[in-house]
Design an enzyme around this catalytic site. Structure first.
Site, short mmCIF file in Angstrom:
data_model
loop_
_atom_site.label_atom_id
_atom_site.label_comp_id
_atom_site.label_asym_id
_atom_site.label_seq_id
_atom_site.Cartn_x
_atom_site.Cartn_y
_atom_site.Cartn_z
N LYS A 1 -3.59 8.03 3.44
CA LYS A 1 -4.80 7.69 4.19
C LYS A 1 -4.67 8.08 5.67
O LYS A 1 -5.66 8.48 6.29
CB LYS A 1 -5.13 6.20 4.05
CG LYS A 1 -5.51 5.78 2.64
CD LYS A 1 -6.64 6.60 2.04
CE LYS A 1 -7.14 6.04 0.71
NZ LYS A 1 -8.09 6.93 0.03
N TYR B 1 0.83 -1.21 0.00
CA TYR B 1 0.00 0.00 0.00
C TYR B 1 0.87 1.26 0.00
O TYR B 1 0.47 2.32 -0.47
CB TYR B 1 -0.97 -0.02 1.18
CG TYR B 1 -2.22 0.80 0.95
CD1 TYR B 1 -3.05 0.53 -0.14
CD2 TYR B 1 -2.55 1.85 1.79
CE1 TYR B 1 -4.19 1.28 -0.37
CE2 TYR B 1 -3.70 2.61 1.57
CZ TYR B 1 -4.51 2.32 0.48
OH TYR B 1 -5.63 3.07 0.26
O1 0WD Z 1 -10.19 -1.67 -2.68
C1 0WD Z 1 -10.48 -0.53 -3.01
N1 0WD Z 1 -10.80 -0.23 -4.24
C2 0WD Z 1 -10.50 0.52 -1.94
C3 0WD Z 1 -10.58 1.85 -2.29
C4 0WD Z 1 -10.42 0.09 -0.54
C5 0WD Z 1 -10.49 1.17 0.41
C6 0WD Z 1 -10.56 2.49 0.01
N2 0WD Z 1 -10.58 2.81 -1.32
C7 0WD Z 1 -10.67 4.23 -1.67
C8 0WD Z 1 -9.64 4.73 -2.65
O2 0WD Z 1 -8.40 4.95 -2.04
C9 0WD Z 1 -10.31 6.05 -3.07
O3 0WD Z 1 -10.12 7.03 -2.07
O4 0WD Z 1 -11.90 4.50 -2.29
C10 0WD Z 1 -11.79 5.67 -3.10
C11 0WD Z 1 -12.34 5.37 -4.47
O5 0WD Z 1 -11.53 4.44 -5.10
P1 0WD Z 1 -12.04 3.33 -6.13
O6 0WD Z 1 -13.49 3.43 -6.32
O7 0WD Z 1 -11.40 2.07 -5.71
O8 0WD Z 1 -11.25 3.74 -7.43
P2 0WD Z 1 -11.63 4.39 -8.84
O9 0WD Z 1 -12.84 3.79 -9.41
O10 0WD Z 1 -10.36 4.34 -9.63
O11 0WD Z 1 -11.92 5.90 -8.42
C12 0WD Z 1 -10.96 6.77 -7.94
C13 0WD Z 1 -11.07 7.98 -8.80
C14 0WD Z 1 -10.28 8.05 -10.09
O12 0WD Z 1 -10.32 7.07 -10.89
P3 0WD Z 1 -9.09 6.83 -11.94
O13 0WD Z 1 -9.13 5.35 -12.00
O14 0WD Z 1 -9.49 7.55 -13.15
O15 0WD Z 1 -7.78 7.33 -11.31
O16 0WD Z 1 -10.50 9.13 -8.25
C15 0WD Z 1 -10.63 10.09 -9.26
C16 0WD Z 1 -10.80 9.38 -10.57
O17 0WD Z 1 -12.11 9.44 -11.03
N3 0WD Z 1 -9.48 10.92 -9.42
C17 0WD Z 1 -9.60 12.25 -9.56
N4 0WD Z 1 -10.69 13.04 -9.56
C18 0WD Z 1 -10.49 14.35 -9.74
N5 0WD Z 1 -9.28 14.89 -9.89
C19 0WD Z 1 -8.29 12.73 -9.71
C20 0WD Z 1 -8.16 14.13 -9.88
N6 0WD Z 1 -6.97 14.73 -10.03
N7 0WD Z 1 -7.43 11.69 -9.68
C21 0WD Z 1 -8.16 10.59 -9.50
#
Ligand code: 0WD
Length: 275
Positions: free
Chosen positions: A168, A161
């Site tokens: 976090k 991580y």
């Molecule tokens: O197992 C997991 N997936 C876990 C996720 C477990 C525990 C927590 N999380 C957290 C992540 O750390 C994050 O904070 O949940 C949150 C959402 O994550 P997610 O749903 O797993 O991931 P994803 O669908 O990729 O969404 C995160 C999004 C980005 O997606 P991409 O894949 O395009 O990087 O964050 C957004 C973007 O849509 N993002 C931004 N939005 C605005 N401005 C930016 C930015 N500069 N960078 C990333």
């Protein structure tokens, strides 16, 4: 009547149908929420891939707006809140489901992180919540609340991580400080600490199959969580049902975080995902 009938808010962080923000959106919508959305800006406006992907998901939910927002740009964050002000005046909730670290810095070791990578990761994954809280405060109705997503790697070392763990930790600390500042105004902010969910972000932080095995073997519930479970708990934390909860990091992880060692039956039989 749903728990969110008449309530309005913004969801940041839908990338596609696997995103945790999308699972949360579905629960909020089912409870009657009116929602506006943001998407990551497209590099080529002629080929708006990000916008189209999110639009396809949120249009059927009667999205009140969909605007581009790069959380590294103050004007983009302000623009999203201005759109919400123009649409509704006041709002009731904000979902912050955004995180990023440059892949070369995320793979570790942490001591090799570049200064630029560290700053980018902290900017997108932590400062963005602070920036949103500042803009939400004057337009949040009493009882309004903010929610962010975090992971156990912010509390303890989770191999792989790496730099995101530092982000976090800072995020959870920000939740506590902001909770203490918003509380006197009747507003709340909480973090939901989710178990592994197979999303684009998760693919950047190690072997997902190994994580699944770990949860199926170690977690008190002997299984991983579902996106739906994360969505429901997020909806609960944002709702009036959680009116007495603020500054909290609530784990939706089948109880994994309470374990200090493997359960005694851990290796008696192969976990379901390996069977
Ligand atoms: O197992 C997991 N997936 C876990 C996720 C477990 C525990 C927590 N999380 C957290 C992540 O750390 C994050 O904070 O949940 C949150 C959402 O994550 P997610 O749903 O797993 O991931 P994803 O669908 O990729 O969404 C995160 C999004 C980005 O997606 P991409 O894949 O395009 O990087 O964050 C957004 C973007 O849509 N993002 C931004 N939005 C605005 N401005 C930016 C930015 N500069 N960078 C990333």
């Amino acid at each position: 009547m749903g728990l969110f009938t008449g309530k309005k808010g913004i969801v940041f962080g839908i990338a596609n149908e696997r995103s945790i923000a999308w699972a949360i959106t579905q629960q909020l919508h089912a409870e009657g929420a009116e929602i506006g959305f943001t998407h990551l800006p497209d590099k080529d406006p002629e080929r708006p891939k990000n916008a189209n992907k999110v639009r396809k998901l949120v249009d059927p939910l009667d999205a009140r707006f969909l605007v581009p927002c790069d959380v590294q740009k103050d004007e983009d964050i302000s623009g999203a809140f201005a759109k919400a002000a123009e649409t509704w005046g006041m709002i009731d909730f904000v979902v912050h489901s955004v995180a990023f670290a440059p892949p070369q810095d995320l793979t570790g070791p942490v001591y090799n992180s570049s200064r630029a990578g560290f700053l980018t990761a902290m900017d997108i994954s932590v400062y963005s919540l602070i920036a949103m809280a500042g803009r939400a405060r004057p337009m949040l109705n009493p009882g309004g609340s903010l929610l962010t997503l975090t992971y156990l790697g912010g509390e303890r070392v989770i191999p792989g991580y790496n730099l995101m763990g530092l982000c976090k930790s800072a995020l959870e600390s920000a939740v506590e400080y902001i909770a203490s500042e918003l509380g006197p105004h009747g507003m709340r902010v909480n973090a939901l600490s989710a178990g592994p969910v197979r999303t684009i972000s998760a693919s950047g932080v190690g072997d997902f199959k190994k994580m699944l095995t770990l949860y199926e073997t170690f977690a008190p519930l002997r299984r991983n969580i579902s996106e739906e479970e994360v969505g429901k708990t997020a909806m609960f934390l944002l709702s009036d049902l959680a009116s007495g909860i603020t500054g909290e990091t609530l784990h939706v992880d089948s109880g994994y975080h309470i374990m200090g060692g493997p359960p005694l039956d851990a290796f008696a039989q192969p976990p379901a995902s390996e069977g």
